[in-house]
Write a protein that holds these residues in place. Structure first.
Motif, short mmCIF file in Angstrom:
data_model
loop_
_atom_site.label_atom_id
_atom_site.label_comp_id
_atom_site.label_asym_id
_atom_site.label_seq_id
_atom_site.Cartn_x
_atom_site.Cartn_y
_atom_site.Cartn_z
N GLY A 71 0.74 -1.29 0.07
CA GLY A 71 0.13 0.06 0.07
C GLY A 71 0.79 1.20 -0.08
O GLY A 71 0.45 2.28 -0.23
N MET A 72 2.19 1.21 0.61
CA MET A 72 3.00 2.28 0.43
C MET A 72 3.96 2.25 -0.58
O MET A 72 5.32 2.02 -0.51
N MET A 73 3.75 2.05 -1.99
CA MET A 73 4.40 2.18 -2.99
C MET A 73 4.60 3.38 -3.74
O MET A 73 4.06 3.63 -4.90
N GLY A 74 4.76 4.24 -3.02
CA GLY A 74 4.97 5.79 -3.55
C GLY A 74 6.11 5.96 -4.18
O GLY A 74 6.84 5.24 -4.85
N VAL A 75 6.46 7.42 -4.06
CA VAL A 75 7.91 7.98 -4.70
C VAL A 75 8.87 7.46 -3.63
O VAL A 75 8.97 8.31 -2.30
N SER A 76 9.97 7.03 -3.94
CA SER A 76 11.02 6.74 -3.06
C SER A 76 12.50 7.04 -3.47
O SER A 76 12.95 6.48 -4.27
N LEU A 77 12.85 8.36 -3.01
CA LEU A 77 13.96 9.14 -3.41
C LEU A 77 14.99 8.49 -2.46
O LEU A 77 15.39 9.28 -1.55
N PHE A 78 15.35 7.20 -2.21
CA PHE A 78 16.09 6.54 -1.30
C PHE A 78 17.59 6.80 -1.55
O PHE A 78 18.31 5.98 -2.17
N GLY A 79 18.19 7.75 -0.83
CA GLY A 79 19.69 8.26 -1.08
C GLY A 79 20.65 6.85 -0.68
O GLY A 79 20.41 6.48 0.32
N THR A 80 21.72 6.99 -1.22
CA THR A 80 22.80 6.13 -1.12
C THR A 80 22.32 4.72 -1.67
O THR A 80 23.28 3.82 -1.57
N CYS A 81 21.42 4.51 -1.95
CA CYS A 81 20.68 3.14 -2.24
C CYS A 81 20.34 3.11 -3.75
O CYS A 81 20.05 2.01 -4.28
N THR A 82 20.28 4.24 -4.37
CA THR A 82 19.93 4.19 -5.98
C THR A 82 18.85 3.50 -6.07
O THR A 82 18.84 2.25 -6.95
N MET A 83 17.49 3.76 -5.58
CA MET A 83 16.35 2.84 -5.73
C MET A 83 15.76 3.05 -7.17
O MET A 83 15.26 3.92 -7.53
N ASN A 410 7.65 10.48 8.80
CA ASN A 410 6.40 9.50 9.06
C ASN A 410 5.14 10.24 8.56
O ASN A 410 4.34 9.52 7.67
N ARG A 411 5.41 11.89 8.55
CA ARG A 411 4.05 12.48 7.95
C ARG A 411 4.13 12.45 6.29
O ARG A 411 2.95 12.30 5.79
N MET A 412 5.18 12.16 5.88
CA MET A 412 5.32 12.19 4.36
C MET A 412 4.73 11.02 3.71
O MET A 412 4.05 10.94 2.84
N THR A 413 4.67 9.84 4.46
CA THR A 413 3.89 8.60 3.85
C THR A 413 2.32 8.98 3.80
O THR A 413 1.78 8.05 3.46
N ASP A 414 1.77 9.74 4.64
CA ASP A 414 0.28 9.98 4.47
C ASP A 414 0.19 10.64 3.14
O ASP A 414 -1.24 10.45 2.55
N TYR A 415 1.13 11.15 2.38
CA TYR A 415 0.73 11.90 1.15
C TYR A 415 1.36 10.74 0.11
O TYR A 415 1.37 11.27 -0.99
N GLY A 416 1.73 9.43 0.33
CA GLY A 416 2.07 8.79 -0.58
C GLY A 416 3.69 8.66 -0.93
O GLY A 416 3.79 8.36 -2.08
N ILE A 417 4.35 9.29 0.02
CA ILE A 417 5.72 9.33 -0.33
C ILE A 417 6.63 8.33 0.74
O ILE A 417 6.26 8.50 1.99
N ASP A 418 7.38 7.67 0.20
CA ASP A 418 8.17 6.79 1.28
C ASP A 418 8.97 7.56 2.08
O ASP A 418 9.79 8.58 1.78
N ALA A 419 9.00 7.22 3.46
CA ALA A 419 9.94 7.99 4.26
C ALA A 419 11.27 8.04 3.79
O ALA A 419 11.91 7.21 3.44
N PRO A 420 12.09 9.23 3.95
CA PRO A 420 13.33 9.54 3.22
C PRO A 420 14.38 8.76 4.11
O PRO A 420 14.18 8.49 5.33
N TRP A 421 15.48 8.36 3.24
CA TRP A 421 16.75 7.90 3.75
C TRP A 421 17.22 9.27 4.69
O TRP A 421 17.20 10.25 4.37
#
Length: 510
Positions: A71-83, A410-421
C-alpha cells in the motif's frame, strides 16, 4: 494534494489461523517406507505445530499482508541506495528453472550459460572501471569492502609487510562499512575529518600517511554529493607511501561512463549490483558487491574465479595466494544475471545518459528543496555542483518547531511518499535526509516529493501535533522502537514467541 489511505486489515499471524483438519493439498502416501533414512534421533515424536488452512484461506491471508505492505508504493528517493526500476524481464528470467534451480555443486559443463554470463559481465565491469578482473562472491557492498581488507592483508603478507602496515585511512563521510570492515580484518582505522570544501585536505592526508599505511578506503562522490577534485592526488600520495587505494563505488550512479577508477590510480573498486545495475534491493534482494582489482592483486581474489579456456568456461580453484572465500560458493549469481541484462539493455550510451540524468535531476531537485523554509544543505559554503544525491538537514525546522526529520518522514507517508533515507552514523548534518532521484524518477515525481516535504514543513509550524503523531493512514501508526532492543520481547520463531509470552504473563501474575 491528496493523502493516501493504505489498506489496513486486523490480520493475525498465520500461526493463529486455521482449523484442525483443513487442507490446501493432500499428499499421497509414499509407496515405500522411507523412515529408515532418517536417523532415530531426528525423527519426530509429535506432529509439527503448523496451522491447518485451505488454499483459499492461505491466499487471502497473504493477500491482506501484501496489500498492507505494498500500500506504500509511492515515490522513494532513497539516497545512497539508488532505488531504480528492476526490469520485469530480469525477474522473469530469475524465476526460470534454468536459473532458480541451479545448484552450485553441479558439474561445470551443465553451467556453461551461467558461467558465460558471469565472465561477460566481468568484462563489462572491467571496461567501466579499468580494472583487470572481478569477483562476484561478496554478498553486498560491506562484504566487498571486507574483501578488499582481506586482499590487502594477503598482499601485505606476500610482501612481508603485514605486521608493519596496520593502518587503513578513511574519512568521516565514507560509508561506515569501510572503517568497520578494516577493523574486522584486524587493521587500525585512521579517520579524516571534513574541511571547508566538504572533504579532508591534502595536508590532513599527508599527516596521516606513514610506513604503517596499508590502504585508503574512500567513496567519491560522498553521500553529501561532494566530489573530491583532488582524488587523483590522494591516490598518488597513498601509493607513494606504499599503500593500496580502494574506491567504494556505492555512489557510482552519477559518474557512470564518466570516470574509471583505474585511470585515477586506484588499485581496486567495488560496484553495487543490487543498486546501480538494476538488481533488486532489500526484501527483493539479496545483494552483490562486485569487487574488481588490478593485475597485481588478482592472485589474491577469493576463489573460485570464472575463467574462459578453449572456448569453454570453468571454475579456477587452483589459486595458491587466494584469500579464500568471503561467501559460500560463487555468491548471488541470479543478481549478476539481472545486472548483466540491465547493462546489455542500457549499452554504453545508455549508461552515460543515465548518469547525466541523475546529476541533472539532483540539481533540479536542489533548487526546489532549498526554497523550502527550514531546509539546509550540507556544507553550504561549497559552490560546486552536487552529484547524483545531496544530503540536506531539517535542523532549522527542528530549532523552530521542535519537529525533527523522523517525524517529518512519518508524515510524508500519509501523502504517498516513502519516508526518506536519513544518514549513516554519525550524523554530520543535524536532522539529515538524503534524497536521490537517479535516472528513474520523472520530473512530476520529483515535484511531488518536494511539494510534500514543503507541505509537511508548513504543517510542522501550523499543526505540530499532526506531524508529531503521524502516520495517520498506515496499517501501523508508530512502531515500538524499544521492543527490538529487548530480548525478552522479540522472537524470530513462533515457538520462541509462545515461550517468551508465557514468561511475561507469569512474571506479571507474580
Amino acid at each position: 494534494m491528496k493523502t493516501i489511505q493504505q489498506a489496513k486489515w486486523h490480520e493475525p499471524v498465520v500461526m493463529e489461523l486455521g482449523v484442525p483438519g483443513r487442507r490446501g493439498i493432500v499428499f499421497p502416501r509414499p509407496e515405500t517406507d522411507t523412515s529408515a533414512l532418517v536417523p532415530k534421533g531426528m525423527r519426530r515424536t509429535r506432529k509439527p505445530a503448523l496451522p491447518e488452512l485451505t488454499e483459499h484461506d492461505t491466499l487471502r491471508h497473504y493477500l491482506h499482508l501484501s496489500q498492507q505492505v505494498l500500500g506504500m508504493m509511492g515515490v522513494s528517493l532513497f539516497g545512497t541506495c539508488t532505488m531504480k526500476y528492476n526490469p520485469r524481464l530480469g525477474e522473469a528470467l530469475g524465476l526460470r528453472p534454468q536459473m532458480a534451480e541451479m545448484h552450485p555443486l553441479q558439474p561445470e559443463e551443465t553451467m556453461q550459460g551461467l558461467l558465460e554470463i558471469v565472465h561477460n559481465f566481468d568484462l563489462i565491469l572491467r571496461e567501466l572501471s579499468g580494472m583487470d578482473g572481478f569477483t562476484f562472491q561478496a554478498a553486498g557492498g560491506a562484504d566487498a569492502a571486507y574483501t578488499h581488507a582481506c586482499v590487502t592483508r594477503g598482499w601485505l603478507a606476500a610482501k612481508g609487510e603485514l605486521e608493519q602496515r596496520n593502518e587503513i585511512i578513511t574519512s568521516i563521510q565514507a560509508h561506515p562499512c569501510n572503517p568497520a570492515t578494516a577493523a574486522t580484518a584486524g587493521f587500525k582505522v585512521v579517520t579524516l575529518m571534513l574541511e571547508e570544501n566538504g572533504y579532508p585536505s591534502i595536508e590532513a592526508l599527508k599527516a596521516a600517511l606513514s610506513n604503517r599505511t596499508a590502504a585508503l578506503m574512500i567513496n567519491n562522490p560522498d553521500d553529501m554529493g561532494v566530489y573530491n577534485p583532488q582524488i587523483a592526488e590522494w591516490v598518488a600520495l597513498v601509493k607513494q607511501a606504499g599503500g593500496l587505494a580502494f574506491y567504494d563505488h556505492a555512489n557510482f550512479n552519477g559518474v557512470m561512463g564518466r570516470i574509471r577508477a583505474r585511470e585515477l590510480g586506484f588499485d581496486a573498486c567495488m560496484f553495487m549490483l543490487h543498486k546501480t545495475f538494476g538488481g533488486p534491493k532489500g526484501g527483493g534482494g539479496p545483494a552483490v558487491g562486485a569487487y574488481g582489482c588490478s593485475a597485481e592483486l588478482l592472485p589474491f581474489l577469493p576463489k573460485p574465479v570464472v575463467v574462459k579456456q578453449d572456448g569453454r568456461y570453468r571454475l579456477d580453484h587452483d589459486r595458491a595466494q587466494s584469500v579464500g572465500k568471503v561467501r559460500e560458493f560463487l555468491g548471488n549469481l541470479h543478481i549478476v544475471m539481472r545486472a548483466y541484462l540491465w547493462s546489455r539493455g542500457m549499452g554504453a550510451d545508455g549508461i552515460r545518459e543515465a548518469a547525466d540524468l541523475a546529476v541533472l535531476a539532483n540539481n533540479y531537485m536542489e533548487k526546489k528543496l532549498l526554497a523550502i523554509p527550514g531546509v539546509a544543505r550540507s556544507n553550504p559554503a561549497g559552490k560546486a555542483w552536487r552529484m547524483e544525491m545531496t544530503r540536506y538537514g531539517l535542523g532549522p525546522l527542528k530549532e523552530e518547531t521542535g519537529i525533527g526529520v523522523v517525524e517529518v518522514g512519518n508524515r510524508m507517508t500519509d501523502y504517498g511518499i516513502d519516508a526518506p533515507w536519513l544518514s549513516h552514523e554519525p550524523w554530520v548534518v543535524p536532522e539529515p535526509f538524503t534524497p536521490e532521484a537517479g535516472e528513474l524518477w520523472s520530473k512530476e515525481d520529483i515535484d511531488l516529493w518536494c511539494d510534500v516535504l514543503a507541505k509537511v514543513c508548513e504543517e510542522a509550524r501550523t499543526n505540530p501535533d499532526l506531524v508529531r503523531t503521524a502516520p495517520h493512514h498506515a496499517p501501523i501508526g508508530r512502531v515500538d522502537s524499544e521492543a527490538p532492543e529487548d530480548p525478552a520481547r522479540w522472537a524470530t520463531t513462533w515457538r520462541a514467541h509462545l515461550r517468551k509470552r508465557a514468561a511475561r504473563l507469569s512474571q506479571a501474575a507474580e
